[in-house]
Design an enzyme around this catalytic site. Structure first.
Site, PDB file in Angstrom:
ATOM      1  N   GLU A  46      15.994  21.189 -10.884  1.00  0.00           N
ATOM      2  CA  GLU A  46      14.875  21.998 -11.178  1.00  0.00           C
ATOM      3  C   GLU A  46      15.286  22.236 -13.096  1.00  0.00           C
ATOM      4  O   GLU A  46      16.430  23.069 -13.590  1.00  0.00           O
ATOM      5  CB  GLU A  46      14.844  23.822 -10.650  1.00  0.00           C
ATOM      6  CG  GLU A  46      12.781  24.103 -10.420  1.00  0.00           C
ATOM      7  CD  GLU A  46      12.913  22.748  -9.417  1.00  0.00           C
ATOM      8  OE1 GLU A  46      12.164  21.873 -10.059  1.00  0.00           O
ATOM      9  OE2 GLU A  46      12.345  22.669  -8.354  1.00  0.00           O
ATOM     10  N   HIS A  47      14.172  21.957 -13.756  1.00  0.00           N
ATOM     11  CA  HIS A  47      13.997  22.153 -14.846  1.00  0.00           C
ATOM     12  C   HIS A  47      15.019  21.287 -15.803  1.00  0.00           C
ATOM     13  O   HIS A  47      16.206  21.429 -16.925  1.00  0.00           O
ATOM     14  CB  HIS A  47      14.346  23.709 -15.301  1.00  0.00           C
ATOM     15  CG  HIS A  47      12.976  24.249 -15.549  1.00  0.00           C
ATOM     16  ND1 HIS A  47      11.550  24.195 -16.239  1.00  0.00           N
ATOM     17  CD2 HIS A  47      12.539  25.106 -14.479  1.00  0.00           C
ATOM     18  CE1 HIS A  47      10.690  24.569 -16.118  1.00  0.00           C
ATOM     19  NE2 HIS A  47      10.995  25.129 -15.159  1.00  0.00           N
ATOM     20  N   ASP A  49      15.207  17.677 -15.643  1.00  0.00           N
ATOM     21  CA  ASP A  49      14.067  16.001 -15.626  1.00  0.00           C
ATOM     22  C   ASP A  49      14.547  15.911 -16.750  1.00  0.00           C
ATOM     23  O   ASP A  49      15.078  15.334 -18.016  1.00  0.00           O
ATOM     24  CB  ASP A  49      13.050  16.109 -15.356  1.00  0.00           C
ATOM     25  CG  ASP A  49      11.950  16.867 -15.646  1.00  0.00           C
ATOM     26  OD1 ASP A  49      12.637  17.991 -16.275  1.00  0.00           O
ATOM     27  OD2 ASP A  49      10.861  16.311 -15.729  1.00  0.00           O
ATOM     28  N   SER A 147       3.276  18.604  -6.163  1.00  0.00           N
ATOM     29  CA  SER A 147       2.796  17.348  -7.062  1.00  0.00           C
ATOM     30  C   SER A 147       1.442  16.429  -6.587  1.00  0.00           C
ATOM     31  O   SER A 147       1.206  15.180  -5.924  1.00  0.00           O
ATOM     32  CB  SER A 147       4.266  16.533  -6.834  1.00  0.00           C
ATOM     33  OG  SER A 147       3.416  15.400  -7.709  1.00  0.00           O
ATOM     34  N   ASP A 193       8.308  13.394 -10.254  1.00  0.00           N
ATOM     35  CA  ASP A 193       6.967  13.251  -9.220  1.00  0.00           C
ATOM     36  C   ASP A 193       6.403  11.453  -8.296  1.00  0.00           C
ATOM     37  O   ASP A 193       6.715  11.199  -7.561  1.00  0.00           O
ATOM     38  CB  ASP A 193       5.714  13.837  -9.780  1.00  0.00           C
ATOM     39  CG  ASP A 193       5.950  15.860 -10.016  1.00  0.00           C
ATOM     40  OD1 ASP A 193       6.991  15.664  -9.706  1.00  0.00           O
ATOM     41  OD2 ASP A 193       5.385  16.190 -10.512  1.00  0.00           O
ATOM     42  N   TYR A 243       7.155  26.328 -20.156  1.00  0.00           N
ATOM     43  CA  TYR A 243       7.684  25.080 -20.114  1.00  0.00           C
ATOM     44  C   TYR A 243       7.825  24.802 -21.424  1.00  0.00           C
ATOM     45  O   TYR A 243       8.917  23.854 -21.846  1.00  0.00           O
ATOM     46  CB  TYR A 243       6.590  24.351 -19.769  1.00  0.00           C
ATOM     47  CG  TYR A 243       6.939  22.622 -19.032  1.00  0.00           C
ATOM     48  CD1 TYR A 243       7.947  22.306 -18.086  1.00  0.00           C
ATOM     49  CD2 TYR A 243       7.055  21.252 -19.829  1.00  0.00           C
ATOM     50  CE1 TYR A 243       8.319  21.368 -18.311  1.00  0.00           C
ATOM     51  CE2 TYR A 243       7.237  20.425 -20.213  1.00  0.00           C
ATOM     52  CZ  TYR A 243       8.396  19.931 -19.203  1.00  0.00           C
ATOM     53  OH  TYR A 243       8.651  18.171 -18.565  1.00  0.00           O
TER      54      TYR A 243
HETATM   55  P1  ADP Z   1       0.459  19.758  -8.766  1.00  0.00           P
HETATM   56  O1  ADP Z   1       0.332  17.762  -9.034  1.00  0.00           O
HETATM   57  O2  ADP Z   1       1.980  20.372  -9.038  1.00  0.00           O
HETATM   58  O3  ADP Z   1      -0.143  19.801  -7.584  1.00  0.00           O
HETATM   59  P2  ADP Z   1      -0.911  19.803 -11.302  1.00  0.00           P
HETATM   60  O4  ADP Z   1      -1.374  20.611 -12.438  1.00  0.00           O
HETATM   61  O5  ADP Z   1       0.451  18.480 -11.986  1.00  0.00           O
HETATM   62  O6  ADP Z   1      -0.658  20.255 -10.375  1.00  0.00           O
HETATM   63  O7  ADP Z   1      -2.033  18.912 -11.151  1.00  0.00           O
HETATM   64  C1  ADP Z   1      -3.468  19.483 -10.165  1.00  0.00           C
HETATM   65  C2  ADP Z   1      -4.100  18.639 -10.731  1.00  0.00           C
HETATM   66  O8  ADP Z   1      -4.681  17.011 -10.145  1.00  0.00           O
HETATM   67  C3  ADP Z   1      -5.772  18.902 -10.712  1.00  0.00           C
HETATM   68  O9  ADP Z   1      -6.054  19.922 -10.492  1.00  0.00           O
HETATM   69  C4  ADP Z   1      -6.471  17.721 -10.435  1.00  0.00           C
HETATM   70  O10 ADP Z   1      -6.913  17.628 -11.383  1.00  0.00           O
HETATM   71  C5  ADP Z   1      -6.120  16.370  -9.734  1.00  0.00           C
HETATM   72  N1  ADP Z   1      -5.889  16.143  -8.751  1.00  0.00           N
HETATM   73  C6  ADP Z   1      -4.974  16.390  -7.447  1.00  0.00           C
HETATM   74  N2  ADP Z   1      -5.496  15.883  -6.540  1.00  0.00           N
HETATM   75  C7  ADP Z   1      -6.655  15.731  -6.687  1.00  0.00           C
HETATM   76  C8  ADP Z   1      -7.340  14.412  -6.093  1.00  0.00           C
HETATM   77  N3  ADP Z   1      -7.529  14.558  -4.737  1.00  0.00           N
HETATM   78  N4  ADP Z   1      -9.003  14.574  -5.973  1.00  0.00           N
HETATM   79  C9  ADP Z   1      -9.081  14.964  -7.062  1.00  0.00           C
HETATM   80  N5  ADP Z   1      -7.949  15.661  -8.394  1.00  0.00           N
HETATM   81  C10 ADP Z   1      -7.099  15.248  -8.313  1.00  0.00           C
HETATM   82 MG    MG Z   2       1.908  17.696 -10.865  1.00  0.00          MG
END
Ligand code: ADP
Ligand code: MG
Length: 398
Positions: A46-47, A49, A147, A193, A243
């Site tokens: 973790e942390h 990459d 992710s 990811d 971060y």
């Molecule tokens: P993580 O990747 O850990 O879930 P992130 O902040 O990197 O968190 O990504 C989340 C963002 O990705 C959401 O706020 C949205 O903008 C986008 N996203 C992810 N999955 C979807 C989906 N199925 N439909 C629309 N947007 C999505």
């Molecule tokens: Mg993400």
């Protein structure tokens, strides 16, 4: 059991996409293309990459599904260059339908943030994109560190591959999706990811060298051992600023020591330069250097089927993230403590960027329910649970 629950959910999401597609975009359409791409959990590393280190994630059986087809000819029998994309994620409110022109793939403002992941992938596709319509549904929780963003990008890329019959290598696919996230979503993410969502293999974790991008599969398929992901369902919104400051501290230390990155710095080097590094940065670097070693050790332990050692390394990883890198939080610490005091647990740690999100716990399958019950009883918030087997990366379903 949980694995059949996941395949049921995948099928339900597939049907939901198809139904929505037919409702929204009409019935007289060419062949529908259905694809999916998984979320992931990082077992250790973790942390590191951005310090050119190693990470050891596995794909989890939560998927983003995309169903779509070529955009139809218009009334004058001309093919236009419009694409339409709908996401069925309720949390996105009424901004979950977009239309964009293939000749105008500009970045959208914050209110349409999610569409940038889509447009970014279209803009970074290695080939010529045909106009299309598509519907998306996912059971990867959004913004919980599993992710959903990479699952969305890699699913979109895989959809475009199958739409246009132009296929990239899995590595190029991941790199182009990462580029999309950098340029369109403005998230300076590492490579983990997208790599694991693209390259995940059933029953295997993937060790990724974040410097060379070489990757190697390590079997994780003992039915007596389970991977339990617990979502704290909190997000302290510190990740962005914290971060960048952690990243800078790591880079500063390697610069002071005269090395390219912390990958090239040993604990001895760090000790030798103690006088030239402030105490906080010292602890940050100590985490990164020891975490890189732990990740390599953990992959060796997996190879040797030494799950006890693997669990111990996970515990050390959490303690280091909590005490030296300071990216944990009360909720994550509590989930880890509860798990560690339960029977049959080999190791437990926070996973992902920190300040909320999930923990990952390696536990004897016979004790999974005990851990879940203990968390339900003692955790102050409301947690969600995912019992995961390493699963297959992005692929076409139908
Ligand atoms: P993580 O990747 O850990 O879930 P992130 O902040 O990197 O968190 O990504 C989340 C963002 O990705 C959401 O706020 C949205 O903008 C986008 N996203 C992810 N999955 C979807 C989906 N199925 N439909 C629309 N947007 C999505
Ligand atoms: Mg993400």
């Amino acid at each position: 059991d949980s694995q059949s629950k996941y395949s049921d959910e995948l099928n339900q999401n597939l049907s939901a996409c198809k139904n929505e597609f037919l409702t929204l975009f009409g019935k007289n359409r060419p062949e529908l293309i259905s694809v999916c791409a998984p979320g992931r959990v990082n077992l250790i590393g973790e942390h590191v990459d951005y310090n050119d280190g190693f990470v050891l994630p596995m794909a989890i059986p939560l998927y983003t599904v995309i169903v779509g087809a070529e955009h139809p000819f218009d009334d004058n029998n001309n093919k236009n260059t419009l694409c339409r994309v709908r996401s069925l994620e309720a949390s996105l409110g009424d901004k979950n339908y977009i239309e964009f022109d293939l000749n105008d793939l500009h970045k959208r403002d914050k209110s349409q943030n999610w569409t940038n992941y889509i447009i970014g992938v279209v803009a970074n596709f290695e080939g010529t994109v045909e106009p299309f319509d598509a519907v998306i549904k996912s059971n990867v929780p959004l913004g919980s560190g599993l992710s959903s963003s990479a699952a969305l990008e890699v699913a979109m890329y895989t959809f475009l591959e199958n739409l246009t019959k132009q296929f990239s290598s899995k590595e190029n696919k991941a790199l182009r999706c990462q580029k999309a996230e950098h340029a369109y979503a403005s998230v300076p993410c590492g490579i983990m990811d997208q790599f694991i969502s693209s390259m995940g293999k059933e029953n295997n974790a993937l060790l990724i060298d974040c410097r060379s991008y070489e990757s190697k599969l390590f079997p994780l398929n003992d039915p007596d051992i389970s991977v339990l992901v617990i979502n704290s369902n909190v997000n302290h919104q510190l990740e962005g600023s914290e971060y960048s400051s952690r990243r800078k501290q790591c880079e500063d230390v390697s610069r002071v020591i005269g090395k390219r990155s912390l990958r090239d710095v040993t604990m001895q080097d760090l000790e030798n330069n103690k006088d030239r590094i402030d105490q906080e940065s010292f602890r940050r670097a100590k985490h990164a250097i020891t975490e890189i070693d732990r990740t390599i050790e953990a992959s060796k332990a997996l190879y040797a089927n030494d799950i006890i050692t693997f669990g111990k390394l996970m515990n050390q990883s959490h303690d280091s993230l909590r005490d030296d890198f300071n990216v944990s939080c009360a909720e994550l610490d509590s989930l880890v403590e509860i798990a560690r005091y339960s029977g049959g647990v080999l190791g437990s740690r926070m996973t992902g960027g920190g300040f909320g999100g999930c923990t990952v716990t390696l536990v004897k399958t016979s004790h999974v329910n005990e851990v879940i019950e203990n968390v339900k009883k003692h955790y102050k918030g409301v947690a969600s649970f995912y019992v995961c087997k390493p699963c297959e990366g992005a692929h076409r379903i139908q």
